[in-house]
Design a protein around this motif. Structure first.
Motif, PDB file in Angstrom:
ATOM      1  N   LEU A   1       0.825  -1.210   0.000  1.00  0.00           N
ATOM      2  CA  LEU A   1       0.000   0.000   0.000  1.00  0.00           C
ATOM      3  C   LEU A   1       0.860   1.261   0.000  1.00  0.00           C
ATOM      4  CD1 LEU A   1      -2.846  -1.006   2.498  1.00  0.00           C
ATOM      5  CD2 LEU A   1      -3.008  -0.783   0.005  1.00  0.00           C
ATOM      6  N   ARG A   2       2.049   1.158   0.596  1.00  0.00           N
ATOM      7  CA  ARG A   2       2.963   2.306   0.628  1.00  0.00           C
ATOM      8  C   ARG A   2       3.999   2.233  -0.483  1.00  0.00           C
ATOM      9  NH1 ARG A   2       4.892   2.081   6.809  1.00  0.00           N
ATOM     10  NH2 ARG A   2       4.814  -0.141   6.304  1.00  0.00           N
ATOM     11  N   PHE A   3       3.838   1.252  -1.394  1.00  0.00           N
ATOM     12  CA  PHE A   3       4.768   1.059  -2.511  1.00  0.00           C
ATOM     13  C   PHE A   3       6.208   0.913  -1.999  1.00  0.00           C
ATOM     14  CE2 PHE A   3       1.171   3.238  -4.468  1.00  0.00           C
ATOM     15  CZ  PHE A   3       0.903   2.360  -5.525  1.00  0.00           C
ATOM     16  N   ARG A   4       6.334   0.162  -0.917  1.00  0.00           N
ATOM     17  CA  ARG A   4       7.653  -0.110  -0.355  1.00  0.00           C
ATOM     18  C   ARG A   4       7.990  -1.568  -0.680  1.00  0.00           C
ATOM     19  NH1 ARG A   4       8.251   1.258   5.821  1.00  0.00           N
ATOM     20  NH2 ARG A   4       8.038   3.359   4.916  1.00  0.00           N
ATOM     21  N   PHE A   5       9.009  -1.773  -1.492  1.00  0.00           N
ATOM     22  CA  PHE A   5       9.329  -3.112  -1.973  1.00  0.00           C
ATOM     23  C   PHE A   5      10.701  -3.563  -1.472  1.00  0.00           C
ATOM     24  CE2 PHE A   5       6.628  -0.984  -5.093  1.00  0.00           C
ATOM     25  CZ  PHE A   5       5.550  -1.848  -5.127  1.00  0.00           C
ATOM     26  N   HIS A   6      10.787  -4.858  -1.132  1.00  0.00           N
ATOM     27  CA  HIS A   6      12.047  -5.460  -0.691  1.00  0.00           C
ATOM     28  C   HIS A   6      12.568  -6.317  -1.837  1.00  0.00           C
ATOM     29  CE1 HIS A   6      11.070  -4.071   3.358  1.00  0.00           C
ATOM     30  NE2 HIS A   6       9.858  -4.574   3.184  1.00  0.00           N
ATOM     31  N   ARG A   7      13.531  -5.809  -2.561  1.00  0.00           N
ATOM     32  CA  ARG A   7      14.018  -6.473  -3.768  1.00  0.00           C
ATOM     33  C   ARG A   7      15.099  -7.502  -3.418  1.00  0.00           C
ATOM     34  NH1 ARG A   7      13.381  -1.063  -4.578  1.00  0.00           N
ATOM     35  NH2 ARG A   7      11.822  -0.442  -6.127  1.00  0.00           N
ATOM     36  N   ASP A   8      14.665  -8.666  -2.942  1.00  0.00           N
ATOM     37  CA  ASP A   8      15.605  -9.728  -2.618  1.00  0.00           C
ATOM     38  C   ASP A   8      15.436 -10.933  -3.534  1.00  0.00           C
ATOM     39  OD1 ASP A   8      13.188 -10.652  -1.770  1.00  0.00           O
ATOM     40  OD2 ASP A   8      13.774 -11.031   0.308  1.00  0.00           O
ATOM     41  N   GLY A   9      14.568 -10.801  -4.553  1.00  0.00           N
ATOM     42  CA  GLY A   9      14.368 -11.887  -5.505  1.00  0.00           C
ATOM     43  C   GLY A   9      13.325 -12.888  -5.094  1.00  0.00           C
ATOM     44  N   ARG A  10      12.753 -12.727  -3.899  1.00  0.00           N
ATOM     45  CA  ARG A  10      11.755 -13.674  -3.405  1.00  0.00           C
ATOM     46  C   ARG A  10      10.363 -13.056  -3.461  1.00  0.00           C
ATOM     47  NH1 ARG A  10      13.746 -17.993  -0.527  1.00  0.00           N
ATOM     48  NH2 ARG A  10      15.974 -17.954  -0.068  1.00  0.00           N
ATOM     49  N   TYR A  11       9.353 -13.909  -3.584  1.00  0.00           N
ATOM     50  CA  TYR A  11       7.979 -13.449  -3.492  1.00  0.00           C
ATOM     51  C   TYR A  11       7.586 -13.375  -2.013  1.00  0.00           C
ATOM     52  CZ  TYR A  11       7.384 -14.485  -8.475  1.00  0.00           C
ATOM     53  OH  TYR A  11       7.495 -14.508  -9.834  1.00  0.00           O
ATOM     54  N   ASN A  12       6.905 -12.299  -1.636  1.00  0.00           N
ATOM     55  CA  ASN A  12       6.400 -12.220  -0.263  1.00  0.00           C
ATOM     56  C   ASN A  12       5.051 -12.918  -0.171  1.00  0.00           C
ATOM     57  OD1 ASN A  12       4.305 -10.273  -1.011  1.00  0.00           O
ATOM     58  ND2 ASN A  12       5.967  -8.773  -1.146  1.00  0.00           N
ATOM     59  N   GLY A  13       4.480 -12.943   1.045  1.00  0.00           N
ATOM     60  CA  GLY A  13       3.237 -13.678   1.258  1.00  0.00           C
ATOM     61  C   GLY A  13       2.085 -13.187   0.401  1.00  0.00           C
ATOM     62  N   LEU A  14       1.970 -11.862   0.236  1.00  0.00           N
ATOM     63  CA  LEU A  14       0.884 -11.300  -0.568  1.00  0.00           C
ATOM     64  C   LEU A  14       1.023 -11.694  -2.030  1.00  0.00           C
ATOM     65  CD1 LEU A  14      -1.633  -9.532  -0.528  1.00  0.00           C
ATOM     66  CD2 LEU A  14      -0.148  -7.539  -0.896  1.00  0.00           C
ATOM     67  N   GLN A  15       2.239 -11.647  -2.542  1.00  0.00           N
ATOM     68  CA  GLN A  15       2.476 -12.061  -3.934  1.00  0.00           C
ATOM     69  C   GLN A  15       2.168 -13.542  -4.118  1.00  0.00           C
ATOM     70  OE1 GLN A  15       6.588 -10.472  -3.958  1.00  0.00           O
ATOM     71  NE2 GLN A  15       6.040  -9.476  -5.884  1.00  0.00           N
TER      72      GLN A  15
END
Length: 287
Positions: free
Chosen positions: A179-193
């Motif tokens: 919602l805040r367009f804050r992304f963790h670019r570690d190559g993994r999908y998070n739970g929401l994805q």
């Protein structure tokens, strides 16, 4: 330095900080773009088929003797005598003139469910629409089976699609970050994805295939139990339409997320397989 790295540098991205990892296998990339092409033609040709009878029902049968319509798009005459396009949802009428029910120039309107620009072909031609739809439908099924088998073999579904207990626990944080367009670019999908992809790949895709088969008279003869599962051909048609609508919504959200997360990096990963992580991210992850 690659061409995309050079573009990233000129656009202000610090390319030297992150680590480049091999994120997407070739099967993932090929099936992704194959689905994109197939679904494009399936959507437009499907709306062409829908326009032949722009009304959806719940149940086995339809017609004047039944009151089971849940959605319709048609031209109707208003109280003041003017004709306009109206979409009826569960008995409630909405004026959708210019988009649904009636569209085109005022001096030569077209009375159809979806406008010409949204169908393939643009003019009303049910037979051509069916030919296009069935061709890409079988292509879609073939690609899905290839993806499913390969993903079961290489562990892609278990590792990258089905959310783990840890993913579920971190779901509130994932939602807040998106919602805040804050992304963790570690190559993994998070739970929401993972939940989104699992819903589309393991629920919506099989459902749209099964309901498509249920609408086929030939499949009804071979597998009559399909009609029992979905409560009739008309119900299957309605579910098929809803699955299409969900895919359109997913596509729009997907595009927004790609643009927000860094389109050059995201496009490179789904085209070449290589993805640049944020600084300090050391885990390689192949999807």
């Amino acid at each position: 330095m690659t061409i995309i790295d050079d573009i990233e540098s000129r656009s202000g991205r610090k390319t030297g900080e992150g680590k480049v990892i091999y994120r997407h296998r070739i099967v993932t990339r090929i099936t992704h773009w194959s689905w994109a092409i197939a679904l494009f033609f399936l959507l437009l040709s499907g709306l062409q088929i829908f326009n032949a009878h722009p009304q959806l029902y719940i149940g086995q049968q339809s017609g004047f003797a039944f009151d089971n319509s849940v959605l319709s798009m048609k031209a109707m005459r208003a109280a003041d005598g003017t004709v306009g396009g109206y979409t009826t949802v569960f008995g409630h009428n909405f004026d959708t003139t210019g988009v649904f029910g009636m569209s085109g120039p005022a001096d030569n309107p077209s009375y159809r469910g979806f406008p010409a620009w949204a169908t393939l072909p643009s003019y009303q031609d049910l037979s051509t629409g069916r030919v296009i739809h069935f061709f890409f439908a079988w292509l879609f099924v073939a690609v899905f089976l290839i993806w499913l088998v390969s993903s079961l073999i290489n562990g892609h579904i278990r590792r990258d699609i089905l959310p783990s207990v840890a993913d579920i626990k971190l779901l509130p944080r994932s939602i807040a970050d998106h919602l805040r367009f804050r992304f963790h670019r570690d190559g993994r999908y998070n739970g929401l994805q993972k939940l989104a992809y699992a819903g589309i790949l393991l629920v919506v895709f099989p459902l749209i295939i099964a309901t498509g088969l249920t609408m086929s008279p030939g499949m009804n003869a071979a597998w009559p139990w399909l009609l029992d599962i979905f409560g009739g051909r008309q119900t299957a048609r309605t579910i098929h339409f809803l699955c299409m609508a969900l895919l359109v919504v997913f596509f729009l959200i997907h595009i927004v997320m790609v643009l927000a997360a860094g389109p050059l990096n995201e496009m490179r990963s789904i085209v070449t397989g290589w993805y640049r992580t944020d600084a300090g991210k050391k885990e390689d992850h192949t999807v």
